[in-house]
Scaffold this motif. Structure first.
Motif, PDB file in Angstrom:
ATOM      1  N   UNK A  39      47.389  37.661  47.005  1.00 36.44           N
ATOM      2  CA  UNK A  39      47.256  36.598  45.855  1.00 36.44           C
ATOM      3  C   UNK A  39      46.345  35.452  46.700  1.00 36.44           C
ATOM      4  N   UNK A  40      45.358  35.061  45.953  1.00 34.06           N
ATOM      5  CA  UNK A  40      44.504  33.785  46.392  1.00 34.06           C
ATOM      6  C   UNK A  40      44.412  32.890  45.172  1.00 34.06           C
ATOM      7  N   UNK A  41      44.993  31.675  45.402  1.00 35.53           N
ATOM      8  CA  UNK A  41      45.320  30.728  44.443  1.00 35.53           C
ATOM      9  C   UNK A  41      45.701  31.205  43.248  1.00 35.53           C
ATOM     10  N   UNK A  42      46.680  32.155  43.204  1.00 29.18           N
ATOM     11  CA  UNK A  42      47.362  32.549  41.940  1.00 29.18           C
ATOM     12  C   UNK A  42      46.558  33.759  41.472  1.00 29.18           C
ATOM     13  N   UNK A  43      45.416  34.386  41.930  1.00 26.64           N
ATOM     14  CA  UNK A  43      44.605  35.356  41.513  1.00 26.64           C
ATOM     15  C   UNK A  43      44.806  36.539  42.476  1.00 26.64           C
ATOM     16  N   UNK A  44      45.219  37.569  41.622  1.00 26.29           N
ATOM     17  CA  UNK A  44      45.140  39.090  42.839  1.00 26.29           C
ATOM     18  C   UNK A  44      43.799  39.461  43.264  1.00 26.29           C
TER      19      UNK A  44
END
Length: 286
Positions: A39-44
């Motif tokens: 997860x990167x800033x809430x994005x997979x």
């Protein structure tokens, strides 16, 4: 007095030699080869990773990123294209590394590296952190290579993460993913076709020249390039660069291609390409 000074000097050298090893060294590995999601800033975000065979947790490995082209996929980079060219896996790096490097092929959003608001650079940061914690990485030996849009993203890494990466190779790239910062030196290898009708070689020269300046090298504006119809390439090493920050430029008589090969081989051929061997030799010299 002299013995004390010598001891302190050796201690300093030892500290410098070990400081580059990641936190995952001397521990059981927590990462295996395959596709991973973080997860990167809430994005997979997804990437595929290849851990060397006979991995040793007390050895600092090179970490090599291979970035795909527009509309491309991480598995194409990892497998050497859709047909699976053994000598072109990770742009020819995997075979040449001979199990001395960890390889990573990330997936761009919708097959692209738009890097909107720096989101793709943060993805790179997150992968570095994840891999450093789970495997033994020589953090002074991180590299990135990419073609076309992947070359543009590799250029963005060189601009904004020169202190985290040791060197890059930009194949037929353009300034497509931005250049945040762009003032620090990094070992740079630019590769471009003189007949590239997608991203003109003039853009490649301009990108190269940023790191000519950053690295304190003498100009390459007069570097010799092959003529049309020659089906050859010419690689030029810049002179006068700061120690440890070389620049190389390879121009070839080809179009917008990644695995350039000299005659009599086909214009693009992963099995016969000079690109992988020259980039690997450049990185190994650092």
């Amino acid at each position: 007095m002299h013995l004390s000074t010598l001891f302190l000097g050796l201690t300093s050298l030892t500290t410098l030699a070990t400081a580059a090893l990641s936190s995952g060294c001397n521990k059981g590995p927590t990462i295996t080869s395959g596709v991973k999601t973080i997860s990167v800033n809430g994005q997979s975000r997804e990437f595929t990773i290849r851990v060397p065979e006979n991995y040793q947790n007390n050895r600092g490995y090179k970490l090599v990123y291979g970035l795909h082209w527009i509309g491309g996929r991480m598995d194409q980079v990892a497998n050497g294209g859709d047909t699976g060219s053994r000598n072109w896996k990770y742009y020819g790096m995997q075979v040449l590394a001979n199990e001395s490097a960890i390889f990573v092929a990330p997936q761009g959003i919708n097959g692209n590296w738009g890097n909107n608001g720096g989101e793709d650079v943060r993805f790179i940061d997150a992968m570095n952190d994840y891999i450093d914690a789970g495997l033994c990485v020589d953090t002074a030996q991180r590299f990135s290579i990419g073609f076309s849009f992947g070359g543009g993203m590799t250029y963005a890494i060189a601009c904004s993460r020169a202190k985290q990466f040791r060197g890059v190779a930009v194949i037929a790239g353009g300034e497509l993913s931005g250049c945040d910062g762009g003032n620090d030196p990094i070992a740079y290898f630019g590769i471009h076709g003189i007949r590239d009708g997608t991203l003109n070689i003039a853009g490649g020269r301009s990108m190269r020249d940023r790191f000519i300046r950053n690295n304190g090298c003498a100009s390459l504006s007069g570097a010799k390039e092959p003529g049309q119809g020659s089906r050859t390439h010419i690689t030029t090493a810049a002179t006068g660069c700061k120690a440890g920050f070389p620049v190389k430029w390879a121009a070839h008589d080809g179009g917008h291609i990644q695995a350039a090969a000299d005659k009599p081989a086909p214009e693009e051929n992963g099995e016969a390409s000079w690109v992988g061997p020259e980039v690997w030799d450049f990185w190994n010299s650092l």
